[in-house]
Design a protein around this motif. Structure first.
Motif, PDB file in Angstrom:
ATOM      1  N   TYR A 187      -2.146  -2.699   0.203  1.00 14.52           N
ATOM      2  CA  TYR A 187      -1.404  -3.819  -0.387  1.00 14.52           C
ATOM      3  C   TYR A 187       0.030  -3.423  -0.729  1.00 14.52           C
ATOM      4  O   TYR A 187       0.966  -4.150  -0.410  1.00 14.52           O
ATOM      5  CB  TYR A 187      -2.136  -4.333  -1.624  1.00 14.52           C
ATOM      6  N   HIS A 188       0.203  -2.256  -1.340  1.00 12.53           N
ATOM      7  CA  HIS A 188       1.553  -1.838  -1.748  1.00 12.53           C
ATOM      8  C   HIS A 188       2.453  -1.495  -0.560  1.00 12.53           C
ATOM      9  O   HIS A 188       3.663  -1.364  -0.721  1.00 12.53           O
ATOM     10  CB  HIS A 188       1.484  -0.660  -2.739  1.00 12.53           C
ATOM     11  N   GLU A 189       1.877  -1.385   0.631  1.00 13.05           N
ATOM     12  CA  GLU A 189       2.653  -1.086   1.837  1.00 13.05           C
ATOM     13  C   GLU A 189       3.075  -2.347   2.597  1.00 13.05           C
ATOM     14  O   GLU A 189       3.912  -2.272   3.488  1.00 13.05           O
ATOM     15  CB  GLU A 189       1.836  -0.196   2.781  1.00 13.05           C
ATOM     16  N   ILE A 190       2.482  -3.462   2.262  1.00 11.34           N
ATOM     17  CA  ILE A 190       2.812  -4.715   2.941  1.00 11.34           C
ATOM     18  C   ILE A 190       4.187  -5.171   2.477  1.00 11.34           C
ATOM     19  O   ILE A 190       4.468  -5.156   1.279  1.00 11.34           O
ATOM     20  CB  ILE A 190       1.757  -5.799   2.632  1.00 11.34           C
TER      21      ILE A 190
ATOM     22  N   TYR B 251       4.520  -8.597  12.365  1.00  9.62           N
ATOM     23  CA  TYR B 251       3.981  -7.556  11.487  1.00  9.62           C
ATOM     24  C   TYR B 251       2.451  -7.524  11.568  1.00  9.62           C
ATOM     25  O   TYR B 251       1.847  -6.466  11.770  1.00  9.62           O
ATOM     26  CB  TYR B 251       4.432  -7.780  10.038  1.00  9.62           C
ATOM     27  N   ILE B 252       1.813  -8.669  11.413  1.00  6.65           N
ATOM     28  CA  ILE B 252       0.344  -8.741  11.446  1.00  6.65           C
ATOM     29  C   ILE B 252      -0.176  -8.261  12.798  1.00  6.65           C
ATOM     30  O   ILE B 252      -1.118  -7.458  12.860  1.00  6.65           O
ATOM     31  CB  ILE B 252      -0.135 -10.178  11.139  1.00  6.65           C
TER      32      ILE B 252
ATOM     33  N   GLU C 204       1.116 -10.991  -0.801  1.00  6.02           N
ATOM     34  CA  GLU C 204      -0.185 -11.612  -1.032  1.00  6.02           C
ATOM     35  C   GLU C 204      -0.590 -12.520   0.132  1.00  6.02           C
ATOM     36  O   GLU C 204      -1.722 -12.479   0.603  1.00  6.02           O
ATOM     37  CB  GLU C 204      -0.182 -12.417  -2.329  1.00  6.02           C
ATOM     38  N   GLN C 205       0.344 -13.302   0.621  1.00 14.92           N
ATOM     39  CA  GLN C 205       0.055 -14.185   1.748  1.00 14.92           C
ATOM     40  C   GLN C 205      -0.254 -13.373   3.007  1.00 14.92           C
ATOM     41  O   GLN C 205      -1.169 -13.712   3.765  1.00 14.92           O
ATOM     42  CB  GLN C 205       1.236 -15.119   2.002  1.00 14.92           C
ATOM     43  N   ILE C 206       0.497 -12.310   3.225  1.00 17.78           N
ATOM     44  CA  ILE C 206       0.288 -11.474   4.409  1.00 17.78           C
ATOM     45  C   ILE C 206      -1.071 -10.773   4.330  1.00 17.78           C
ATOM     46  O   ILE C 206      -1.790 -10.685   5.336  1.00 17.78           O
ATOM     47  CB  ILE C 206       1.449 -10.470   4.590  1.00 17.78           C
ATOM     48  N   ALA C 207      -1.446 -10.304   3.147  1.00 19.82           N
ATOM     49  CA  ALA C 207      -2.761  -9.676   2.978  1.00 19.82           C
ATOM     50  C   ALA C 207      -3.870 -10.675   3.312  1.00 19.82           C
ATOM     51  O   ALA C 207      -4.831 -10.339   4.016  1.00 19.82           O
ATOM     52  CB  ALA C 207      -2.920  -9.144   1.553  1.00 19.82           C
ATOM     53  N   TYR C 208      -3.741 -11.898   2.829  1.00 26.70           N
ATOM     54  CA  TYR C 208      -4.727 -12.929   3.143  1.00 26.70           C
ATOM     55  C   TYR C 208      -4.757 -13.202   4.645  1.00 26.70           C
ATOM     56  O   TYR C 208      -5.828 -13.371   5.229  1.00 26.70           O
ATOM     57  CB  TYR C 208      -4.442 -14.224   2.381  1.00 26.70           C
ATOM     58  N   LEU C 209      -3.598 -13.244   5.281  1.00 36.62           N
ATOM     59  CA  LEU C 209      -3.548 -13.496   6.720  1.00 36.62           C
ATOM     60  C   LEU C 209      -4.192 -12.356   7.515  1.00 36.62           C
ATOM     61  O   LEU C 209      -4.890 -12.607   8.506  1.00 36.62           O
ATOM     62  CB  LEU C 209      -2.106 -13.731   7.176  1.00 36.62           C
TER      63      LEU C 209
END
Length: 163
Positions: free
Chosen positions: A13-16, A29-30, A66-71
């Motif tokens: 998470y802290h790297e996103i 990115y994803i 947060e959005q990227i983690a969810y994606l």
């Protein structure tokens, strides 16, 4: 074991990136994170997830950690679950664990399970009845996902060998 799986690592998470990425940057990115698994997202998929409320709307057209983690999770989980079940899993996660903790746990579990699956070694822990329901459910998703990724890899190699 395939080299891609030996070296595969999900960003924690802290790297996103949390600087605000536009849609195309977010997709790039994803897809770079998931490329070793041969899984990708498109702009229309992301827009649809936002439209249906699975992911929060971008802020000034930008996506944050947060959005990227969810994606990232969505792209993987949809390999095994319906969107309705993913939404239920999100709701369960939000009741039990903060997003950062749940996401990092998912990443570590997925990496461990993929390594074990591709190396054909027994995994010491499976789904333990003593685990909290949220963890048991997530671990079951990860087990199924790792087997699907492995099977896709096997079938891809079989078709390449036949050519």
């Amino acid at each position: 074991m395939d080299n891609r799986m030996q070296e595969f690592r999900m960003p924690r998470y802290h790297e996103i990136p949390d600087v605000g990425l536009y849609l195309e940057q977010t997709i790039k990115y994803i897809n770079s994170c998931l490329a070793p698994l041969d899984i990708a997202v498109t702009a229309s998929m992301v827009s649809n997830y936002v439209k249906k409320g699975y992911v929060d709307r971008p802020i000034k057209k930008q996506y944050y950690a947060e959005q990227i983690a969810y994606l990232l999770f969505l792209a993987l989980a949809k390999q095994t679950l319906s969107m309705e079940n993913i939404a239920a899993l999100f709701a369960l996660q939000k009741k039990t664990y903060p997003g950062q903790i749940a996401y990092d746990y998912f990443c570590q579990e997925l990496e461990d399970r993929l390594a074990a699956t591709f190396q054909s070694v027994p995994v010491p822990e499976t789904v333990d009845a003593e685990m909290p329901f949220a963890k048991r459910t997530l671990r079951s998703v990860i087990i199924a996902l790792s087997h699907i990724i492995y099977l896709n890899y096997c079938f891809q190699n079989m078709s390449e060998e036949m050519e």
